[in-house]
Design an enzyme around this catalytic site. Structure first.
Site, PDB file in Angstrom:
ATOM      1  N   HIS A 102       0.818  -1.224   0.000  1.00 59.97           N
ATOM      2  CA  HIS A 102       0.000   0.000   0.000  1.00 59.97           C
ATOM      3  C   HIS A 102       0.848   1.269   0.000  1.00 59.97           C
ATOM      4  O   HIS A 102       0.338   2.351  -0.300  1.00 59.97           O
ATOM      5  CB  HIS A 102      -0.996  -0.004   1.169  1.00 59.97           C
ATOM      6  CG  HIS A 102      -0.400   0.260   2.520  1.00 59.97           C
ATOM      7  ND1 HIS A 102      -0.125  -0.735   3.425  1.00 59.97           N
ATOM      8  CD2 HIS A 102      -0.032   1.421   3.130  1.00 59.97           C
ATOM      9  CE1 HIS A 102       0.366  -0.209   4.531  1.00 59.97           C
ATOM     10  NE2 HIS A 102       0.433   1.096   4.376  1.00 59.97           N
TER      11      HIS A 102
ATOM     12  N   ASP B 118       0.102  -7.680   1.350  1.00 58.59           N
ATOM     13  CA  ASP B 118       0.508  -6.278   1.504  1.00 58.59           C
ATOM     14  C   ASP B 118       2.027  -6.131   1.542  1.00 58.59           C
ATOM     15  O   ASP B 118       2.562  -5.367   2.341  1.00 58.59           O
ATOM     16  CB  ASP B 118      -0.113  -5.646   2.746  1.00 58.59           C
ATOM     17  CG  ASP B 118      -0.108  -4.109   2.674  1.00 58.59           C
ATOM     18  OD1 ASP B 118       0.139  -3.573   1.576  1.00 58.59           O
ATOM     19  OD2 ASP B 118      -0.329  -3.458   3.706  1.00 58.59           O
TER      20      ASP B 118
ATOM     21  N   GLY C 199       3.347   6.750   7.997  1.00 63.03           N
ATOM     22  CA  GLY C 199       4.739   6.927   7.614  1.00 63.03           C
ATOM     23  C   GLY C 199       5.623   5.792   8.094  1.00 63.03           C
ATOM     24  O   GLY C 199       6.707   5.553   7.565  1.00 63.03           O
ATOM     25  N   ASN C 200       5.164   5.065   9.146  1.00 65.12           N
ATOM     26  CA  ASN C 200       5.891   3.884   9.622  1.00 65.12           C
ATOM     27  C   ASN C 200       5.669   2.663   8.729  1.00 65.12           C
ATOM     28  O   ASN C 200       6.439   1.691   8.805  1.00 65.12           O
ATOM     29  CB  ASN C 200       5.456   3.512  11.036  1.00 65.12           C
ATOM     30  CG  ASN C 200       6.241   4.212  12.119  1.00 65.12           C
ATOM     31  OD1 ASN C 200       5.699   5.033  12.868  1.00 65.12           O
ATOM     32  ND2 ASN C 200       7.522   3.902  12.215  1.00 65.12           N
ATOM     33  N   SER C 201       4.620   2.686   7.919  1.00 67.34           N
ATOM     34  CA  SER C 201       4.298   1.518   7.087  1.00 67.34           C
ATOM     35  C   SER C 201       5.492   1.105   6.244  1.00 67.34           C
ATOM     36  O   SER C 201       6.111   1.932   5.578  1.00 67.34           O
ATOM     37  CB  SER C 201       3.117   1.834   6.156  1.00 67.34           C
ATOM     38  OG  SER C 201       1.932   1.942   6.878  1.00 67.34           O
TER      39      SER C 201
ATOM     40  N   LEU D  97      -4.187 -24.835  -0.883  1.00 67.70           N
ATOM     41  CA  LEU D  97      -4.805 -26.100  -0.475  1.00 67.70           C
ATOM     42  C   LEU D  97      -6.007 -26.432  -1.343  1.00 67.70           C
ATOM     43  O   LEU D  97      -6.335 -27.595  -1.543  1.00 67.70           O
ATOM     44  CB  LEU D  97      -5.256 -26.020   0.988  1.00 67.70           C
ATOM     45  CG  LEU D  97      -4.267 -26.469   2.075  1.00 67.70           C
ATOM     46  CD1 LEU D  97      -4.940 -26.395   3.434  1.00 67.70           C
ATOM     47  CD2 LEU D  97      -3.778 -27.884   1.808  1.00 67.70           C
TER      48      LEU D  97
ATOM     49  N   VAL E 217      -9.199 -25.180  -0.612  1.00 69.16           N
ATOM     50  CA  VAL E 217     -10.277 -25.384   0.357  1.00 69.16           C
ATOM     51  C   VAL E 217     -10.875 -24.038   0.761  1.00 69.16           C
ATOM     52  O   VAL E 217     -10.256 -22.985   0.590  1.00 69.16           O
ATOM     53  CB  VAL E 217      -9.774 -26.096   1.628  1.00 69.16           C
ATOM     54  CG1 VAL E 217      -9.326 -27.512   1.338  1.00 69.16           C
ATOM     55  CG2 VAL E 217      -8.656 -25.311   2.296  1.00 69.16           C
TER      56      VAL E 217
ATOM     57  N   ILE F 239     -12.048 -22.536   4.345  1.00 71.53           N
ATOM     58  CA  ILE F 239     -11.826 -22.903   5.733  1.00 71.53           C
ATOM     59  C   ILE F 239     -12.253 -21.776   6.661  1.00 71.53           C
ATOM     60  O   ILE F 239     -12.363 -20.618   6.262  1.00 71.53           O
ATOM     61  CB  ILE F 239     -10.347 -23.265   5.994  1.00 71.53           C
ATOM     62  CG1 ILE F 239      -9.421 -22.176   5.447  1.00 71.53           C
ATOM     63  CG2 ILE F 239      -9.991 -24.621   5.400  1.00 71.53           C
ATOM     64  CD1 ILE F 239      -7.942 -22.452   5.624  1.00 71.53           C
TER      65      ILE F 239
END
Length: 376
Positions: free
Chosen positions: A122, A152, A227-229, A284, A286, A288
């Site tokens: 992002h 992400d 800004g830490n992302s 897999l 599936v 779930i």
């Protein structure tokens, strides 16, 4: 009377001798009268009633970890030209569209000394130009190597050599209560370090909209803000434990909970992107869900409280080929106990096409081992 006089004289002589000894021990200085002014001769003691005195442990020094982490975290600026919006405006105006780029900011972690950088998808989504600034204030144009919106994560590349990078921690071994640092660029404040502890593991906060998204975050109380992302979550010994990705907030700013993609999953996806340009994910095949009270009653598994239920199986997938069945309750992968859906999706996400997984499932009340060869 003589006996009393002799006793008094002996006591007086003893007192004078003791006073002289104290003066001698203080190098001729008078003894201090106030106990509060005496400097402690030893570390403070913690005394608990009914237990022996114990020395307090020295406070944890996180400075060495910060010294390792700060140079390995970069500041990312992503520029996006909103062509669609400008084109609509141009239909109603004789002025040509300005195509002024929009700028977003975030963080990234140097993954290899040769210039590969891991960040959040992002942070760089739809960017037309990306620049990276290192802690020594060098700015590089960056290219997008590949991205995986369902986790992400994204990988960038800059033309750099001998860049500082962090060793990877085993995120499976990062336990609640462990000290961690969050390093990034919140609000444009470059190279900011905050500290906290790991609050929980395997968290899903429904951040990613895809049904097959991988969410199994490390939760911490280290302060993380816009800004830490894409920045680093670092262990106390200076290793990369995860990529800071999100916060739980009603204000858009830190309110005590932040979330990071664990390093074992980061490594798996980043290595694929570097090698192939994309993440080669095993499935897999599936549908779930986490085991619930209603599943417990429906399946008659009153002695079970944890696991993942298979709700549907898709033809041609790994599960169908291995003989898994609807209503199987997955309780272990190898020797690792499965408590809920995020744990299982992370483990499957870390597995490679062509590998096999040994699943332990509860079927008709009994445990059954099923070997599942993973296909794409």
């Amino acid at each position: 009377m003589k006996q009393f006089f002799h006793l008094f004289l002996a006591a007086l002589i003893g007192g004078v001798a003791a006073a002289a000894l104290v003066v001698g021990l203080n190098d001729g200085r008078p003894a201090l009268a106030s106990q509060a002014s005496i400097a402690p001769a030893a570390a403070p003691l913690l005394v608990a009633q009914g237990s022996p005195a114990e020395e307090l442990p020295a406070p944890l020094d996180l400075r060495p970890a910060a010294r390792l982490a700060i140079p390995a975290v970069v500041h990312i600026k992503a520029f996006t030209k909103d062509r669609q919006r400008e084109a609509v405006k141009a239909l109603f105006s004789e002025k040509p569209p300005s195509r002024k780029p929009r700028e977003g900011e975030g963080s990234g972690v140097i993954y290899t000394s040769g210039g590969y950088i891991v960040t959040n998808h992002h942070v760089v989504a739809n960017a037309t130009d990306i620049t990276v600034t290192t802690t020594d204030r060098k700015t590089y144009p960056a290219s997008l190597v590949g991205e995986d919106p369902k986790s992400d994560l994204a990988v960038l590349r800059i033309d750099g050599k001998d860049l500082p990078y962090l060793k990877l921690a085993d995120s499976d071994a990062v336990e609640p209560g462990a000290w961690v640092l969050a390093v990034g660029n919140p609000f444009g404040l470059t190279s900011t370090v905050t500290a906290g502890i790991v609050s929980a593991r395997g968290r899903s906060i429904n951040l990613l909209s895809d049904l097959d998204a991988i969410e199994s975050f490390l939760q911490t109380d280290a302060a993380v803000n816009p800004g830490n992302s894409g920045g680093a979550l670092v262990t106390a010994d200076g290793k990369l434990a995860g990529i800071n990705t999100a916060i739980a907030s009603q204000t858009g700013k830190f309110q005590g909970y932040s979330f990071a993609i664990p390093s074992n999953l980061v490594q798996r996806i980043a290595d694929d992107i570097i090698a192939y340009g994309s993440y080669r994910r095993a499935f897999l095949g599936v549908e779930i869900s986490t085991f619930t009270n209603s599943d417990q009653q429906r399946l008659g598994l009153n002695n079970r409280t944890e696991g993942v239920v298979i709700d549907a199986i898709f033809a041609g997938g790994s599960a169908a080929a291995a003989g898994l069945k609807v209503d199987d309750l997955i309780v272990r992968v190898g020797k690792r106990t499965i408590r809920d859906l995020p744990e299982l999706t992370e483990l499957i996400g870390r597995a490679r096409v062509g590998e096999t997984l040994k699943l332990t499932v509860v079927r008709n009340g009994s445990e059954v081992e099923v070997v599942v060869p993973l296909i794409d």
